[in-house]
Design an enzyme around this catalytic site. Structure first.
Site, mmCIF file in Angstrom:
data_model
loop_
_atom_site.group_PDB
_atom_site.id
_atom_site.type_symbol
_atom_site.label_atom_id
_atom_site.label_comp_id
_atom_site.label_asym_id
_atom_site.label_seq_id
_atom_site.Cartn_x
_atom_site.Cartn_y
_atom_site.Cartn_z
ATOM 1 C CD GLU A 1 1.271 -4.943 11.055
ATOM 2 O OE1 GLU A 1 1.555 -3.739 11.068
ATOM 3 O OE2 GLU A 1 0.134 -5.376 10.867
ATOM 4 C CG ASP B 1 -9.576 -0.742 -22.513
ATOM 5 O OD1 ASP B 1 -10.530 -1.352 -22.980
ATOM 6 O OD2 ASP B 1 -8.456 -1.236 -22.268
ATOM 7 N N PRO C 1 0.814 -1.221 0.000
ATOM 8 C CG PRO C 1 -0.286 -1.245 2.056
ATOM 9 C CD PRO C 1 0.562 -2.089 1.159
ATOM 10 N NE ARG D 1 -8.475 -5.499 -20.530
ATOM 11 C CZ ARG D 1 -8.586 -4.341 -21.181
ATOM 12 N NH1 ARG D 1 -7.668 -3.400 -21.041
ATOM 13 N NH2 ARG D 1 -9.608 -4.115 -21.978
HETATM 14 N N1 ADE Z 1 -0.991 -5.092 0.134
HETATM 15 C C1 ADE Z 1 -1.923 -4.721 1.032
HETATM 16 N N2 ADE Z 1 -2.662 -3.698 0.578
HETATM 17 C C2 ADE Z 1 -2.191 -3.409 -0.682
HETATM 18 C C3 ADE Z 1 -2.537 -2.459 -1.675
HETATM 19 N N3 ADE Z 1 -3.508 -1.578 -1.502
HETATM 20 N N4 ADE Z 1 -1.830 -2.454 -2.815
HETATM 21 C C4 ADE Z 1 -0.825 -3.333 -3.003
HETATM 22 N N5 ADE Z 1 -0.443 -4.246 -2.112
HETATM 23 C C5 ADE Z 1 -1.126 -4.301 -0.946
#
Ligand code: ADE
Length: 244
Positions: A115, A168, A88, A153
């Site tokens: 974590e 697209d 994330p 794709r």
């Molecule tokens: N792992 C946990 N959440 C994630 C996300 N939003 N994007 C990529 N990998 C992740």
């Protein structure tokens, strides 16, 4: 294009890559997806892949050794292909990044879990970090599936219509307009006459305007960076005059 995916849960991927378009693309050797279980590269009787964080803090951290061993045994040291950690904290995935990745003949993906992964993996093994959006999932497996699907794709031959990716939503920086198929009338709701008219110049104009209308209504932020003609701008101005 080849994708090497490093994960603690290779079984999660079954189904997603074995159906429909990706299944056909694999059978046609347009894409090659290899799954590698990080646990196979963990030493010791118990194949431990995670450990407590130094200085506490809760949760578990993925150990560096099995991840380095897995990636380097498959790709060499140092790997000569992009090694992408799904996290994330990465740059936020979009259609532009999908096109960028589709230019590579080979990429590797590391799926984080718990974590997170030991910082030395990020510093000394990965070349890129990608997030699929501003929310937190339980691991990088679903993000890896999304990335592979979006990139695959775009590989020539994977979709039936070679022009499809260019049409697209997002490809041109705009959302696509509505689509209709038979029947021409369903429960009294008619498909637009113009689409059945056979007048291709008028149909192209209608499609462009509906794409602009939809983008204006749903994602006006995209209009700031989209490639627009004077005619497009005039049409958008006319939308602004109309009550919603
Ligand atoms: N792992 C946990 N959440 C994630 C996300 N939003 N994007 C990529 N990998 C992740």
């Amino acid at each position: 294009m080849r994708f090497d995916i490093f994960t603690l849960f290779p079984e999660i991927f079954a189904g997603v890559f074995d159906e429909s378009i990706l299944k056909r693309a694999r059978a046609a050797n347009l894409i090659d997806i290899a799954l590698h279980d990080i646990r196979d590269y963990a030493i010791g009787k118990h194949h431990v892949t995670d450990d407590y964080p130094y200085a506490g803090g809760g949760g578990m951290v993925m150990k560096p050794e099995p991840i380095f061993a897995a990636v380097e045994s498959i790709l060499g040291a140092p790997p000569q292909v992009p090694v992408i950690l799904l996290t994330p904290q990465g740059r936020v995935f979009d259609q532009k990044i999908a096109y960028e990745l589709a230019q590579h003949p080979h990429i590797a993906l590391i799926c984080g879990h718990y974590e997170g992964v030991d910082e030395r993996v990020r510093e000394h093994l990965t070349t890129d970090e990608i997030s699929i959006g501003d929310y937190v999932l339980t691991g990088g497996e679903i993000p890896a599936m999304i990335l592979v699907d979006a990139v695959a794709r775009l590989i020539p031959g994977v979709l039936g219509d070679p022009a499809a990716p260019r049409k697209d939503s997002h490809a041109s920086g705009l959302l696509e307009g509505p689509h209709y198929t038979r029947p021409p009338e369903f429960r009294g709701w008619k498909a637009p006459d113009i689409l059945l008219s056979g007048n291709h110049a008028q149909i192209d104009k209608w499609r462009r305007q509906e794409s602009l209308r939809r983008t204006f209504e749903r994602r006006p932020d995209l209009l700031d960076t989209a490639d627009l003609s004077d005619e497009d701008r005039e049409f958008i101005e006319s939308l602004k005059q109309q009550p919603f």
